[in-house]
Write a protein that holds these residues in place. Sequence first.
Motif, PDB file in Angstrom:
ATOM      1  N   TRP A 299     -26.089 -71.416  -1.082  1.00 27.29           N
ATOM      2  CA  TRP A 299     -25.518 -72.066  -2.260  1.00 27.29           C
ATOM      3  C   TRP A 299     -24.325 -71.281  -2.811  1.00 27.29           C
ATOM      4  O   TRP A 299     -24.411 -70.069  -3.013  1.00 27.29           O
ATOM      5  N   VAL A 300     -23.233 -71.998  -3.069  1.00 32.75           N
ATOM      6  CA  VAL A 300     -22.069 -71.413  -3.734  1.00 32.75           C
ATOM      7  C   VAL A 300     -22.155 -71.795  -5.206  1.00 32.75           C
ATOM      8  O   VAL A 300     -22.000 -72.965  -5.569  1.00 32.75           O
ATOM      9  N   CYS A 301     -22.427 -70.815  -6.041  1.00 30.69           N
ATOM     10  CA  CYS A 301     -22.753 -71.073  -7.443  1.00 30.69           C
ATOM     11  C   CYS A 301     -21.485 -71.174  -8.291  1.00 30.69           C
ATOM     12  O   CYS A 301     -21.095 -70.234  -9.002  1.00 30.69           O
ATOM     13  N   ASN A 302     -20.834 -72.326  -8.202  1.00 30.57           N
ATOM     14  CA  ASN A 302     -19.659 -72.596  -9.024  1.00 30.57           C
ATOM     15  C   ASN A 302     -19.851 -73.928  -9.739  1.00 30.57           C
ATOM     16  O   ASN A 302     -20.966 -74.459  -9.788  1.00 30.57           O
ATOM     17  N   GLU A 303     -18.774 -74.477 -10.274  1.00 29.42           N
ATOM     18  CA  GLU A 303     -18.888 -75.700 -11.069  1.00 29.42           C
ATOM     19  C   GLU A 303     -19.449 -76.880 -10.276  1.00 29.42           C
ATOM     20  O   GLU A 303     -19.994 -77.821 -10.861  1.00 29.42           O
ATOM     21  N   ASP A 304     -19.353 -76.836  -8.950  1.00 33.10           N
ATOM     22  CA  ASP A 304     -19.885 -77.936  -8.143  1.00 33.10           C
ATOM     23  C   ASP A 304     -21.412 -78.009  -8.190  1.00 33.10           C
ATOM     24  O   ASP A 304     -21.994 -79.032  -7.823  1.00 33.10           O
ATOM     25  N   LEU A 305     -22.039 -76.934  -8.620  1.00 36.14           N
ATOM     26  CA  LEU A 305     -23.503 -76.921  -8.702  1.00 36.14           C
ATOM     27  C   LEU A 305     -24.017 -77.139 -10.124  1.00 36.14           C
ATOM     28  O   LEU A 305     -25.212 -77.012 -10.370  1.00 36.14           O
ATOM     29  N   ARG A 306     -23.124 -77.451 -11.039  1.00 40.11           N
ATOM     30  CA  ARG A 306     -23.535 -77.605 -12.431  1.00 40.11           C
ATOM     31  C   ARG A 306     -24.615 -78.672 -12.592  1.00 40.11           C
ATOM     32  O   ARG A 306     -25.622 -78.461 -13.269  1.00 40.11           O
ATOM     33  N   ASP A 307     -24.429 -79.814 -11.949  1.00 36.44           N
ATOM     34  CA  ASP A 307     -25.407 -80.897 -12.066  1.00 36.44           C
ATOM     35  C   ASP A 307     -26.752 -80.486 -11.459  1.00 36.44           C
ATOM     36  O   ASP A 307     -27.809 -80.763 -12.024  1.00 36.44           O
ATOM     37  N   LEU A 308     -26.703 -79.811 -10.316  1.00 36.54           N
ATOM     38  CA  LEU A 308     -27.938 -79.346  -9.686  1.00 36.54           C
ATOM     39  C   LEU A 308     -28.648 -78.337 -10.585  1.00 36.54           C
ATOM     40  O   LEU A 308     -29.877 -78.395 -10.743  1.00 36.54           O
ATOM     41  N   TYR A 309     -27.890 -77.416 -11.179  1.00 38.66           N
ATOM     42  CA  TYR A 309     -28.497 -76.406 -12.048  1.00 38.66           C
ATOM     43  C   TYR A 309     -29.258 -77.059 -13.196  1.00 38.66           C
ATOM     44  O   TYR A 309     -30.396 -76.674 -13.504  1.00 38.66           O
ATOM     45  N   ARG A 310     -28.667 -78.046 -13.818  1.00 36.22           N
ATOM     46  CA  ARG A 310     -29.328 -78.719 -14.938  1.00 36.22           C
ATOM     47  C   ARG A 310     -30.580 -79.451 -14.469  1.00 36.22           C
ATOM     48  O   ARG A 310     -31.604 -79.452 -15.162  1.00 36.22           O
TER      49      ARG A 310
END
Length: 347
Positions: A299-310
């Motif tokens: 996983w690359v933890c940048n803005e592209d994962l924001r939805d997944l994080y939530r």
Amino acid sequence: MASPRHRGSPQDLNTCLPRILLLLALLVTSAHGIVSSLEECLVLRSAEGSTVSCYSVPRFPSPLPDDTVHLSVEFSNLTELPPRALQTCKRLRELHLSSNRLRELPQQLLAPVRGLQVLDLTHNELRGLPPELFHYSAALRTLVLRDNQLQDARVTWLWGLRSLEHLDLAKNRLRALPRGFLISLTYLSTLDLGHNLLETLPHGLLLGPSRLQRLHLEGNRLRRLGLGTFGPQPFLRVLFLNDNQLTEVVDSTFWNLRELDMLDLSNNSLSSIPPRLFASLGRPARDMQDGFDLSHNPWVCNEDLRDLYRWLQDNKHKMFSKNDTRCAGPEALKGRRLLDVVDLESL
């Protein structure tokens, strides 16, 4: 939560238990003189019919009792079967031929046993199936072809299986599946294609089955899940996609799987996923009763994962392997648990 791969399967127990009980019954009845012999086999007679069990025999048993309803010829070195092997067993309901060395099957083998409900061919050396093998097998409900050498799947393999509920093709050498492969399997509820060599799945693979509840695709070489991979499957509850090579999953992949209770995407090559990929899964829509696993992906933890994080924050109580779901990048976050990267919330 522990990974779903380490939990015992009740289905495996349910499959083995009747066989264990049968062997115990044979031993007990043999001690009381109720069992007669058929060459090297044990024959248990009852009001419902005869049960014939043969283990480590040099040849297929013959002649078989006319009232045979359950036949097991297993753990032998059989390489072929006589074309008329089942000619006298018109009442046969279960046929177990596992752990032999069968390389091919006679095309008319099953023609006499039109009431057959279970066929187990686990751990043989089959590379293909005759095109009309199941032409008379409309009553068959369980077909196990696990651990063979099946390679080039043909649409004709499964013709005639109108009542099939359980299909196990795991641990073969399947590289591709033809369009319409499952089209006639309307009642299929469990499909296991795990541990093959599949690199892609045909569009509309699941057109046909409308009652599928459990799908195994783990241990293949899948790289992408495209539009229409799964189609509408209103009853699908368990989906294993772990241990593939997935790098891309399109945003609508899971939208029609609204009853999904267990999803395993671990051990792939996913670095990001589309926003709202999981919108129809888990909370707030509904709770995933059996959990999910996204571990061991880069996983690359940048803005592209924001939805997944939530989404993970809302559903972390059902998340397996939290400590193994970590960032592979950027460098400043490498090795951090995905759940702990609070900066994603504000991006």
